[in-house]
Design a protein around this motif. Structure first.
Motif, short mmCIF file in Angstrom:
data_model
loop_
_atom_site.label_atom_id
_atom_site.label_comp_id
_atom_site.label_asym_id
_atom_site.label_seq_id
_atom_site.Cartn_x
_atom_site.Cartn_y
_atom_site.Cartn_z
N TYR A 14 -31.06 61.39 -18.55
CA TYR A 14 -30.16 60.38 -19.04
C TYR A 14 -30.77 60.40 -20.49
O TYR A 14 -32.05 60.58 -21.10
CB TYR A 14 -31.32 59.22 -18.59
CG TYR A 14 -30.75 58.43 -17.19
CD1 TYR A 14 -29.37 57.58 -17.57
CD2 TYR A 14 -31.79 58.26 -16.78
CE1 TYR A 14 -28.98 58.11 -15.76
CE2 TYR A 14 -31.26 57.87 -15.09
CZ TYR A 14 -29.97 57.32 -15.31
OH TYR A 14 -29.85 56.97 -13.93
N GLY A 40 -41.35 55.09 -11.62
CA GLY A 40 -40.44 55.70 -13.13
C GLY A 40 -40.35 57.67 -12.36
O GLY A 40 -40.08 58.21 -13.14
N GLU A 170 -36.40 50.10 -2.07
CA GLU A 170 -37.02 49.39 -1.63
C GLU A 170 -36.66 47.75 -0.99
O GLU A 170 -36.93 46.52 -1.51
CB GLU A 170 -37.82 49.00 -3.36
CG GLU A 170 -37.95 49.80 -4.11
CD GLU A 170 -39.09 49.42 -5.77
OE1 GLU A 170 -39.72 48.82 -5.21
OE2 GLU A 170 -39.15 50.68 -6.15
N1 LIG Z 1 -29.68 54.06 -16.82
C1 LIG Z 1 -30.80 54.49 -18.21
N2 LIG Z 1 -30.95 55.30 -19.29
C2 LIG Z 1 -31.73 55.80 -19.68
N3 LIG Z 1 -33.09 56.43 -18.94
C3 LIG Z 1 -32.90 55.64 -18.15
C4 LIG Z 1 -32.17 54.75 -17.26
N4 LIG Z 1 -32.67 54.84 -15.35
C5 LIG Z 1 -33.49 54.85 -15.44
N5 LIG Z 1 -34.38 56.04 -16.48
C6 LIG Z 1 -35.59 56.70 -16.50
O1 LIG Z 1 -35.21 57.74 -15.90
C7 LIG Z 1 -37.24 57.76 -15.25
C8 LIG Z 1 -36.78 57.40 -13.29
O2 LIG Z 1 -36.07 55.95 -13.68
P1 LIG Z 1 -35.95 55.69 -11.69
O3 LIG Z 1 -36.02 54.28 -12.34
O4 LIG Z 1 -35.41 56.21 -11.13
O5 LIG Z 1 -37.37 55.69 -11.17
P2 LIG Z 1 -37.94 55.36 -10.24
O6 LIG Z 1 -39.02 56.02 -9.22
O7 LIG Z 1 -37.26 54.15 -9.35
O8 LIG Z 1 -39.49 53.96 -10.74
P3 LIG Z 1 -39.60 52.37 -10.15
O9 LIG Z 1 -40.57 52.67 -8.97
O10 LIG Z 1 -40.00 51.75 -11.15
O11 LIG Z 1 -38.17 51.69 -9.78
C9 LIG Z 1 -37.70 56.78 -15.93
O12 LIG Z 1 -37.81 57.54 -16.96
C10 LIG Z 1 -36.53 55.73 -16.54
O13 LIG Z 1 -37.23 55.15 -17.89
#
Ligand SMILES: Nc1ncnc2c1ncn2[C@@H]1O[C@H](COP(=O)(O)OP(=O)(O)OP(=O)(O)O)[C@@H](O)[C@H]1O
Length: 248
Positions: A14, A40, A170
């Motif tokens: 991203y 994240g 989740e």
């Molecule tokens: N659409 C987007 N644009 C830019 N960065 C993003 C986007 N979606 C996620 N990120 C970034 O990518 C990384 C992974 O995010 P992701 O939501 O996949 O993590 P996660 O493990 O599902 O987190 P959580 O447990 O909080 O749901 C993070 O640094 C997040 O800020």
């Protein structure tokens, strides 16, 4: 036996953020595979990449067929189903209508039949409702149900139609301990009926209780894999979770 789901080197950027880095996993028929990691870590990004909702490099194979060049709806037809973190129920439709629409067969006809009191719901709709014990609330709207029941309707929706792999993002968030345990039994029932299940959840009791194997993500990469007991004892996993209230 070939896995029902396999990914090779799945990578998502991203902008400057590497949200997934070369993730390779497998999930077999009847297996519940956990995907955990701190906030994240890249778990939802991985689900988005597998299901085609975000561009990714690498391969995704479902039941031996490469699907990574397909659009999300084509991947769904290939048997790849998912739930959404925020829930995706239509609040104005009944439980039966929510599931019938997702079943994808003549959805308008199903809706019309339901609106006019005719009962011609597809086999898929009835089978899925029976599997989750939803018949008693078939004509209720989601807002009239407990959060636990709403979550189950969300999973039932994902399972309507042909499903080889289901990715649950989740699904138990917000449930209390008893609801979460009951939910876990449903997830095991799903896997027992054939598909591979990928479960993302922060509830370690749920994950440890129902997952056959677990992958742990940190900063977008797999840092550990094994049985729940193995990964929870892994020093790298404990370090990744350091400072988090989610420490296993
Ligand atoms: N659409 C987007 N644009 C830019 N960065 C993003 C986007 N979606 C996620 N990120 C970034 O990518 C990384 C992974 O995010 P992701 O939501 O996949 O993590 P996660 O493990 O599902 O987190 P959580 O447990 O909080 O749901 C993070 O640094 C997040 O800020």
């Amino acid at each position: 036996m070939n896995p029902l789901l396999s990914t090779e080197g799945l990578t998502v950027h991203y902008g400057g953020v590497r949200a997934n880095t070369g993730i390779s996993i497998t999930a077999d028929a009847g297996e519940v595979v956990g995907l955990i990691g701190p906030n994240g870590a890249g778990k939802t990004t991985f689900v988005d990449a597998v299901t085609g909702f975000t561009p990714a490099q690498g391969t995704v194979t479902v039941a031996g067929r490469r699907v990574d060049t397909l659009a999300p709806h084509q991947r769904r037809r290939a048997g790849l189903a998912r739930t959404w973190q925020a829930g995706e129920l239509f609040l104005d439709l009944t439980v039966r209508q929510n599931i019938a629409v997702a079943a994808g067969r003549r959805p308008l006809r199903n809706l019309w039949n339901d609106l006019t009191g005719r009962r011609e719901a597809t086999h898929e709709t009835d089978a899925v409702m029976a599997m989750f014990g939803l018949e008693p609330v078939a004509d209720r709207r989601p807002g009239e149900l407990s959060l636990g029941r709403q979550k189950i309707v969300g999973v039932a929706r994902a399972l309507a139609g042909t499903v080889r792999v289901v990715l649950l993002d989740e699904p138990a968030a917000g449930l209390d301990t008893d609801e979460s345990a009951a939910f876990g039994e449903h997830v095991r029932t799903i896997a027992g009926s054939g598909p591979a299940v990928l479960l993302i959840d922060h509830d370690m009791t749920l994950v440890a209780g129902i997952c056959d194997r677990v992958y742990v993500l940190d900063y977008g990469a797999v840092i550990a894999t094994g049985t729940p007991a193995e990964v929870l004892a892994d020093p790298a996993v404990r370090t990744a979770y350091l400072g988090s209230e989610l420490v296993p």
